[in-house]
Design an enzyme around this catalytic site. Sequence first.
Site, PDB file in Angstrom:
ATOM      1  N   SER A 197      18.887 -84.811 -42.538  1.00 46.03           N
ATOM      2  CA  SER A 197      17.458 -85.069 -42.735  1.00 46.03           C
ATOM      3  C   SER A 197      16.619 -84.104 -41.902  1.00 46.03           C
ATOM      4  O   SER A 197      17.134 -83.474 -40.961  1.00 46.03           O
ATOM      5  CB  SER A 197      17.126 -86.511 -42.330  1.00 46.03           C
ATOM      6  OG  SER A 197      17.194 -86.649 -40.919  1.00 46.03           O
ATOM      7  N   ARG A 202      31.671 -87.295 -31.292  1.00 46.31           N
ATOM      8  CA  ARG A 202      30.887 -87.435 -32.523  1.00 46.31           C
ATOM      9  C   ARG A 202      31.331 -86.455 -33.606  1.00 46.31           C
ATOM     10  O   ARG A 202      31.374 -86.800 -34.787  1.00 46.31           O
ATOM     11  CB  ARG A 202      29.383 -87.250 -32.234  1.00 46.31           C
ATOM     12  CG  ARG A 202      28.774 -88.388 -31.423  1.00 46.31           C
ATOM     13  CD  ARG A 202      27.273 -88.170 -31.244  1.00 46.31           C
ATOM     14  NE  ARG A 202      26.563 -88.087 -32.519  1.00 46.31           N
ATOM     15  CZ  ARG A 202      26.079 -89.138 -33.178  1.00 46.31           C
ATOM     16  NH1 ARG A 202      26.211 -90.354 -32.674  1.00 46.31           N
ATOM     17  NH2 ARG A 202      25.460 -88.977 -34.324  1.00 46.31           N
ATOM     18  N   ASP A 241      25.925 -92.839 -43.582  1.00 47.17           N
ATOM     19  CA  ASP A 241      25.589 -93.087 -42.175  1.00 47.17           C
ATOM     20  C   ASP A 241      26.769 -93.731 -41.435  1.00 47.17           C
ATOM     21  O   ASP A 241      27.563 -94.455 -42.039  1.00 47.17           O
ATOM     22  CB  ASP A 241      24.352 -94.002 -42.105  1.00 47.17           C
ATOM     23  CG  ASP A 241      23.673 -93.947 -40.745  1.00 47.17           C
ATOM     24  OD1 ASP A 241      24.020 -93.073 -39.928  1.00 47.17           O
ATOM     25  OD2 ASP A 241      22.790 -94.795 -40.502  1.00 47.17           O
ATOM     26  N   ARG A 265      29.134 -93.711 -34.896  1.00 42.20           N
ATOM     27  CA  ARG A 265      29.703 -95.002 -34.477  1.00 42.20           C
ATOM     28  C   ARG A 265      31.193 -95.090 -34.789  1.00 42.20           C
ATOM     29  O   ARG A 265      31.967 -95.668 -34.037  1.00 42.20           O
ATOM     30  CB  ARG A 265      28.924 -96.159 -35.134  1.00 42.20           C
ATOM     31  CG  ARG A 265      27.652 -96.490 -34.367  1.00 42.20           C
ATOM     32  CD  ARG A 265      26.675 -97.255 -35.194  1.00 42.20           C
ATOM     33  NE  ARG A 265      26.024 -96.371 -36.172  1.00 42.20           N
ATOM     34  CZ  ARG A 265      25.329 -96.802 -37.201  1.00 42.20           C
ATOM     35  NH1 ARG A 265      25.211 -98.110 -37.418  1.00 42.20           N
ATOM     36  NH2 ARG A 265      24.746 -95.959 -38.014  1.00 42.20           N
ATOM     37  N   GLU A 270      14.572 -84.991 -39.804  1.00 40.55           N
ATOM     38  CA  GLU A 270      14.587 -85.594 -38.459  1.00 40.55           C
ATOM     39  C   GLU A 270      15.866 -85.222 -37.695  1.00 40.55           C
ATOM     40  O   GLU A 270      15.870 -85.137 -36.475  1.00 40.55           O
ATOM     41  CB  GLU A 270      14.480 -87.125 -38.561  1.00 40.55           C
ATOM     42  CG  GLU A 270      13.117 -87.647 -38.997  1.00 40.55           C
ATOM     43  CD  GLU A 270      12.853 -87.548 -40.504  1.00 40.55           C
ATOM     44  OE1 GLU A 270      13.815 -87.323 -41.275  1.00 40.55           O
ATOM     45  OE2 GLU A 270      11.679 -87.679 -40.901  1.00 40.55           O
ATOM     46  N   ASN A 271      16.941 -84.971 -38.422  1.00 39.66           N
ATOM     47  CA  ASN A 271      18.220 -84.644 -37.765  1.00 39.66           C
ATOM     48  C   ASN A 271      18.180 -83.320 -36.990  1.00 39.66           C
ATOM     49  O   ASN A 271      19.022 -83.085 -36.119  1.00 39.66           O
ATOM     50  CB  ASN A 271      19.375 -84.615 -38.774  1.00 39.66           C
ATOM     51  CG  ASN A 271      19.749 -85.975 -39.331  1.00 39.66           C
ATOM     52  OD1 ASN A 271      20.212 -86.086 -40.466  1.00 39.66           O
ATOM     53  ND2 ASN A 271      19.563 -87.037 -38.552  1.00 39.66           N
ATOM     54  N   ARG A 316      23.766 -97.418 -48.902  1.00 39.60           N
ATOM     55  CA  ARG A 316      23.686 -96.982 -47.507  1.00 39.60           C
ATOM     56  C   ARG A 316      24.807 -97.644 -46.722  1.00 39.60           C
ATOM     57  O   ARG A 316      24.978 -98.870 -46.771  1.00 39.60           O
ATOM     58  CB  ARG A 316      22.356 -97.328 -46.850  1.00 39.60           C
ATOM     59  CG  ARG A 316      22.332 -96.763 -45.404  1.00 39.60           C
ATOM     60  CD  ARG A 316      21.007 -96.832 -44.711  1.00 39.60           C
ATOM     61  NE  ARG A 316      21.082 -96.100 -43.442  1.00 39.60           N
ATOM     62  CZ  ARG A 316      20.103 -95.435 -42.873  1.00 39.60           C
ATOM     63  NH1 ARG A 316      18.927 -95.405 -43.451  1.00 39.60           N
ATOM     64  NH2 ARG A 316      20.265 -94.810 -41.727  1.00 39.60           N
ATOM     65  N   ASN A 370      28.830 -91.946 -38.917  1.00 39.89           N
ATOM     66  CA  ASN A 370      29.882 -91.061 -38.389  1.00 39.89           C
ATOM     67  C   ASN A 370      30.014 -91.184 -36.870  1.00 39.89           C
ATOM     68  O   ASN A 370      31.121 -91.201 -36.326  1.00 39.89           O
ATOM     69  CB  ASN A 370      29.578 -89.598 -38.715  1.00 39.89           C
ATOM     70  CG  ASN A 370      29.623 -89.299 -40.199  1.00 39.89           C
ATOM     71  OD1 ASN A 370      30.042 -90.142 -40.986  1.00 39.89           O
ATOM     72  ND2 ASN A 370      29.179 -88.122 -40.584  1.00 39.89           N
TER      73      ASN A 370
HETATM   74  C1  IPE Z   1      20.012 -90.793 -42.257  1.00 37.09           C
HETATM   75  O1  IPE Z   1      20.832 -91.135 -41.200  1.00 37.09           O
HETATM   76  C2  IPE Z   1      20.178 -89.334 -42.559  1.00 37.09           C
HETATM   77  C3  IPE Z   1      21.454 -88.960 -43.126  1.00 37.09           C
HETATM   78  C4  IPE Z   1      22.401 -89.755 -43.489  1.00 37.09           C
HETATM   79  C5  IPE Z   1      21.636 -87.548 -43.290  1.00 37.09           C
HETATM   80  P1  IPE Z   1      20.259 -91.186 -39.703  1.00 37.09           P
HETATM   81  O2  IPE Z   1      21.367 -91.652 -38.858  1.00 37.09           O
HETATM   82  O3  IPE Z   1      19.648 -89.892 -39.347  1.00 37.09           O
HETATM   83  O4  IPE Z   1      19.102 -92.266 -39.860  1.00 37.09           O
HETATM   84  P2  IPE Z   1      18.427 -93.219 -38.776  1.00 37.09           P
HETATM   85  O5  IPE Z   1      17.996 -92.332 -37.653  1.00 37.09           O
HETATM   86  O6  IPE Z   1      19.449 -94.201 -38.345  1.00 37.09           O
HETATM   87  O7  IPE Z   1      17.293 -93.861 -39.503  1.00 37.09           O
HETATM   88  C1  IPE Z   2      25.537 -89.750 -40.441  1.00 31.02           C
HETATM   89  O1  IPE Z   2      26.161 -90.256 -39.320  1.00 31.02           O
HETATM   90  C2  IPE Z   2      25.599 -88.248 -40.505  1.00 31.02           C
HETATM   91  C3  IPE Z   2      24.319 -87.574 -40.271  1.00 31.02           C
HETATM   92  C4  IPE Z   2      23.160 -88.151 -40.103  1.00 31.02           C
HETATM   93  C5  IPE Z   2      24.349 -86.119 -40.243  1.00 31.02           C
HETATM   94  P1  IPE Z   2      25.422 -90.389 -37.928  1.00 31.02           P
HETATM   95  O2  IPE Z   2      25.676 -89.152 -37.149  1.00 31.02           O
HETATM   96  O3  IPE Z   2      23.982 -90.727 -38.122  1.00 31.02           O
HETATM   97  O4  IPE Z   2      26.204 -91.610 -37.286  1.00 31.02           O
HETATM   98  P2  IPE Z   2      25.624 -92.764 -36.365  1.00 31.02           P
HETATM   99  O5  IPE Z   2      24.439 -93.341 -37.048  1.00 31.02           O
HETATM  100  O6  IPE Z   2      25.257 -92.117 -35.073  1.00 31.02           O
HETATM  101  O7  IPE Z   2      26.747 -93.734 -36.246  1.00 31.02           O
HETATM  102 MG    MG Z   3      23.000 -92.511 -38.222  1.00 27.89          MG
END
Ligand code: IPE
Ligand code: IPE
Ligand code: MG
Length: 245
Positions: free
Chosen positions: A63, A31, A18, A22, A65-66, A186, A20
């Site tokens: 995920s 992003r 997690d 930020r 949810e993604n 994490r 990327n």
């Molecule tokens: C969790 O990260 C999913 C992956 C790393 C693929 P998210 O960024 O989606 O999780 P939340 O939304 O902060 O819980």
């Molecule tokens: C994790 O980084 C990658 C995926 C969930 C695909 P994020 O994209 O969730 O990065 P933040 O949480 O917005 O920083």
């Molecule tokens: Mg994230």
Amino acid sequence: MERIDETRLPNHIAIIMDGNGRWARKNALRRLAGHRKGADSVRNVVRSCRRLGIKFLTLYAFSVENWQRPEAEVSALMSLLEDYLRSELQEMNDKDIRLMTIGDVDRFPGKTRKVLLNTVEKTSKNSGMILTLALSYGGRDEIVESVKKVVRDIKEGRIKESDITRENFSNYLYTSDIPDPDLLIRTSGEYRVSNFLLWQLAYAELYFTDILWPDFSEESLFDAVADYQKRERRFGLISDQLSVD
Ligand code: IPE
Ligand code: IPE
Ligand code: MG
């Protein structure tokens, strides 16, 4: 690496990658640039785990949810995944790494699915390390799917209700061929599980770090493993019981 006891490695490391987005914001980038840099961290951590002798590595890459993220980000992540798989196939075979996936990959676009299935197939004989990518993965979906399979097996007379135990229930999960994680990492300073491996994490050691995924290095991995090795895993017992074989 001298601070790591190679005789007491976690058998299975799972990582929620997690931060990327930020990382990108912090560096005044888009992003997608964060996700690209994140893919480099994936390459590095896979290499480091293999070198260290880790048997199972599971990475939460996307995920369920993604899917709700902006369409442009979702499709950029799909292309990035395709590029990653194409560029790593040779090295996976050279290093005896087998790729597997957990999650609902049928939701992926045909092109992505094709590259994915091709990589899974072309690495299927490898056994040095099992690299599992959680893609379109949701822990609750996984459990619900498993329950449906159990119900089907009962209805069709293959098993009876009384046959179901917590051990064989695990065989119905996506991870039926993979042991439970010993260590969950994490990154990015979030203290949650985000629907990852809900059943399988029952007794995992949890390790949280503020490091953003694109900055996660081999040193960061060693820190996590060294921390894991300081812990006493009691599984509900008392200390005195653990030294008795
Ligand atoms: C969790 O990260 C999913 C992956 C790393 C693929 P998210 O960024 O989606 O999780 P939340 O939304 O902060 O819980
Ligand atoms: C994790 O980084 C990658 C995926 C969930 C695909 P994020 O994209 O969730 O990065 P933040 O949480 O917005 O920083
Ligand atoms: Mg994230």
